[in-house]
Design a protein around this motif. Sequence first.
Motif, short mmCIF file in Angstrom:
data_model
loop_
_atom_site.label_atom_id
_atom_site.label_comp_id
_atom_site.label_asym_id
_atom_site.label_seq_id
_atom_site.Cartn_x
_atom_site.Cartn_y
_atom_site.Cartn_z
N VAL A 370 46.81 38.48 51.81
CA VAL A 370 45.96 38.69 52.89
C VAL A 370 45.18 37.60 53.64
O VAL A 370 46.56 36.36 53.13
CB VAL A 370 45.24 38.00 51.30
CG1 VAL A 370 45.38 37.24 49.99
CG2 VAL A 370 43.46 38.71 50.88
N LYS A 371 45.02 37.37 53.57
CA LYS A 371 44.13 36.31 54.71
C LYS A 371 43.69 35.05 53.90
O LYS A 371 43.09 35.32 53.31
CB LYS A 371 43.40 36.35 55.77
CG LYS A 371 43.93 36.53 57.40
CD LYS A 371 42.94 37.75 58.05
CE LYS A 371 43.62 37.81 59.32
NZ LYS A 371 42.06 38.68 60.10
N LYS A 372 43.72 33.80 53.93
CA LYS A 372 43.25 32.87 53.33
C LYS A 372 43.47 32.78 52.10
O LYS A 372 42.81 32.80 51.18
CB LYS A 372 41.45 32.58 53.50
CG LYS A 372 41.20 32.21 54.87
CD LYS A 372 40.28 32.36 54.81
CE LYS A 372 39.22 32.07 56.10
NZ LYS A 372 37.73 31.77 56.43
N GLY A 373 44.64 32.66 51.73
CA GLY A 373 45.62 32.89 50.67
C GLY A 373 44.80 31.31 49.03
O GLY A 373 44.77 30.53 49.53
N GLY A 374 44.92 32.31 47.91
CA GLY A 374 43.89 30.88 46.82
C GLY A 374 42.97 31.48 47.02
O GLY A 374 41.98 31.44 45.99
N LEU A 375 41.85 31.26 48.56
CA LEU A 375 40.51 31.68 47.91
C LEU A 375 40.48 33.83 47.78
O LEU A 375 39.65 33.94 47.17
CB LEU A 375 39.35 31.49 49.35
CG LEU A 375 38.39 32.27 49.40
CD1 LEU A 375 37.77 31.10 48.29
CD2 LEU A 375 37.95 31.48 51.08
N ASN A 376 41.71 34.18 48.66
CA ASN A 376 41.63 35.40 47.90
C ASN A 376 42.92 36.21 46.99
O ASN A 376 44.02 35.04 48.28
CB ASN A 376 41.18 36.13 49.55
CG ASN A 376 40.58 35.74 49.95
OD1 ASN A 376 38.97 36.66 49.63
ND2 ASN A 376 40.28 35.19 51.72
N SER A 377 42.53 36.44 46.56
CA SER A 377 43.95 37.06 45.92
C SER A 377 45.18 38.24 46.54
O SER A 377 45.66 38.52 46.21
CB SER A 377 43.58 37.07 44.36
OG SER A 377 43.18 36.03 43.30
N GLY A 378 44.18 39.58 47.55
CA GLY A 378 44.48 40.18 47.42
C GLY A 378 45.00 40.67 47.25
O GLY A 378 44.61 41.28 46.25
N PHE A 379 46.73 41.17 46.98
CA PHE A 379 47.27 42.83 46.60
C PHE A 379 47.65 42.24 45.15
O PHE A 379 48.93 42.67 44.66
CB PHE A 379 48.41 43.60 47.47
CG PHE A 379 47.41 44.75 48.41
CD1 PHE A 379 47.51 45.64 48.14
CD2 PHE A 379 46.82 43.85 49.38
CE1 PHE A 379 47.77 46.44 48.88
CE2 PHE A 379 46.02 45.17 50.19
CZ PHE A 379 46.42 45.76 50.06
N MET A 380 47.57 40.42 45.27
CA MET A 380 48.40 40.63 43.74
C MET A 380 48.35 41.49 42.25
O MET A 380 48.95 41.48 41.63
CB MET A 380 47.57 39.16 43.71
CG MET A 380 48.23 38.16 41.89
SD MET A 380 47.67 36.77 42.01
CE MET A 380 47.86 35.48 43.07
N ILE A 381 47.05 41.23 42.04
CA ILE A 381 46.37 42.58 40.16
C ILE A 381 47.17 43.64 41.13
O ILE A 381 47.43 44.60 39.31
CB ILE A 381 45.77 42.31 40.18
CG1 ILE A 381 44.95 40.52 39.41
CG2 ILE A 381 45.91 42.99 38.73
CD1 ILE A 381 46.13 39.78 39.51
N THR A 382 47.22 44.14 42.38
CA THR A 382 47.12 46.15 42.61
C THR A 382 49.22 45.82 41.39
O THR A 382 49.15 47.12 41.95
CB THR A 382 47.44 46.11 43.56
OG1 THR A 382 48.55 45.72 44.42
CG2 THR A 382 45.83 45.82 44.37
N GLN A 383 49.69 44.75 42.05
CA GLN A 383 51.54 45.06 41.68
C GLN A 383 50.96 44.39 40.16
O GLN A 383 52.27 45.60 39.17
CB GLN A 383 52.41 43.71 42.35
CG GLN A 383 53.89 44.13 41.30
CD GLN A 383 53.76 43.01 40.63
OE1 GLN A 383 52.78 42.16 40.07
NE2 GLN A 383 55.08 43.34 39.10
N TYR A 384 50.61 44.01 39.50
CA TYR A 384 50.54 44.49 37.90
C TYR A 384 50.39 45.63 37.73
O TYR A 384 50.28 45.93 36.10
CB TYR A 384 49.07 43.08 37.48
CG TYR A 384 49.29 41.45 37.26
CD1 TYR A 384 49.98 41.14 38.72
CD2 TYR A 384 48.67 40.76 36.86
CE1 TYR A 384 49.68 40.05 38.82
CE2 TYR A 384 48.22 38.84 36.42
CZ TYR A 384 49.98 39.29 37.86
OH TYR A 384 49.51 37.34 38.09
N ALA A 385 48.48 45.76 38.00
CA ALA A 385 48.33 47.65 37.36
C ALA A 385 49.42 48.50 37.35
O ALA A 385 49.91 48.80 36.78
CB ALA A 385 46.87 47.92 38.27
N ALA A 386 50.05 48.09 38.52
CA ALA A 386 51.29 49.47 39.30
C ALA A 386 52.64 49.08 38.14
O ALA A 386 53.13 50.02 37.69
CB ALA A 386 52.19 48.91 40.59
N ALA A 387 52.89 47.56 38.15
CA ALA A 387 53.75 47.34 36.57
C ALA A 387 53.10 47.92 35.25
O ALA A 387 53.93 48.29 34.57
CB ALA A 387 54.05 46.22 36.64
#
Length: 507
Positions: A370-387
Amino acid sequence: MNTVIIDGNGLTLDQLVAVAKQGYKVVLHEGAQKRVEKSRKIVERIVKNDEVVYGITTGFGKFSDVVITQNDCKTLQKNLILSHACGYGKSFPTEVVRAIMLLRANALSKGYSGITLNALNTLIEMINKGVHPIIPEKGSLGASGDLAPLAHMVLPMIGEGEAEYKGEILNGKDAMDRAGIPLVELTAKEGLALINGTQVMTAVGALAVDEAIQLLKLADVSSALTMEALRGIKDAFYPEVHSIRPHKGQMTTAENMLNLVEGSNLVTNQGELRVQDAYTLRCIPQVHGASKDAINYVLERVLIEMNSATDNPVITENGNVISGGNFHGQPMALSFDFLGIAAAELGNISERRIERLINYQLNDLPAFLVKKGGLNSGFMITQYAAAALVSENKVLAHPASVDSIPSSANQEDHVSMGTIAARKSRDIIENVKRVIATEIMAACQAIDFRENVKLGIGTSAAYRVVRENLSFIEEDRIMYKDLDKCTELLSNRTLINEVEKVVKIKY
């Protein structure tokens, strides 16, 4: 008119899916009718001569030593259905119910069950007119067959229980009346013939196998997209690597990967960017291939079971009535446990590829894609859900078939738990589908960060389908909606159908 002709011998997985999901009609083969009538005459002779034969003129299970008179034969069969209909839980979806009914009709059409042609035709008419019994998912030990759920299947035939008809749940008699199907009065052996079999576990498992085959293809597509996104090394897929360890699934997967990325300017050669890739890229043929081999093994077992007589007793071609154990679900129980494990591994390796896509420490892409990481989390939690899904699958993959609880006062002292195995494998496959959808989304997002991209012939088709339905994630938005859309593209086979227009994916 779309029809499937059944004779007990040649039913295919595609035909099962057509009846279950596409509403195909069922027609009984003329030769099967003759076999059914022949075996029925043997039952009628036994009753007329007061012969003592299990399930015809005796009670069931531990009551096999209780002789039943001619006058009580009808009551015996009706009581069997009423007493055995004790399932629990949510009901099977319509497609599974139709598959169950088809498989039972196909088994009866072999002519080893002693059922009347009228009762068999009634079951077929219910399929064709859309009278779908309400069948709870839980309550089968997988030996003696799927007694409890199949008893629920029979209830509407005798005017009891519940059934869905034209989208409405009705009591069994009303559903049959509205469809214009006469009720059945069960006679000697007919109740037993309708419920003594493995058709519930086989129906659930067969539909799961059909989904698993698609999953095998999708796993290759998702991993090929990830290969491109991470600029993976294609040398690991060359035929000379796999011909010296010639497992069929491994060789097939390697071939698929090369075909999917053919023409891509993102994949690399050994030493171009790095010497070797991590296992989740380099070992795709070995891991996916092992699951291919396992699932193809299960497919072979399922096709045998779909066209088998699983009654007890069976009425043989020479007129013998033999009590055996064809109702025992062990061949299916082991197979469906294997199916679940094979599918779970596809999810395990896919989730690890998701991690490689989103973890900036493992690639040259923006953190969490994701652009502007920190302000945006992007795909961070998609990995949580997959895990979470792959972790749940590890629990579900524990084999059901290693368990057995004796029943019927220890007369039936070893059971298969095959229906539980089938249901678990189905749930695992659905979880894996979501994981693969997540990988596909993440890979497409990653590819969009690359410049001057030319994708492979197969991966470009997959990418196009995704981008026609889902836009690049510029900044954070509600993620489950995108994931749901991507999952639906896999479930309705839109994505795989588009890919296979240009690349035939083998399994």
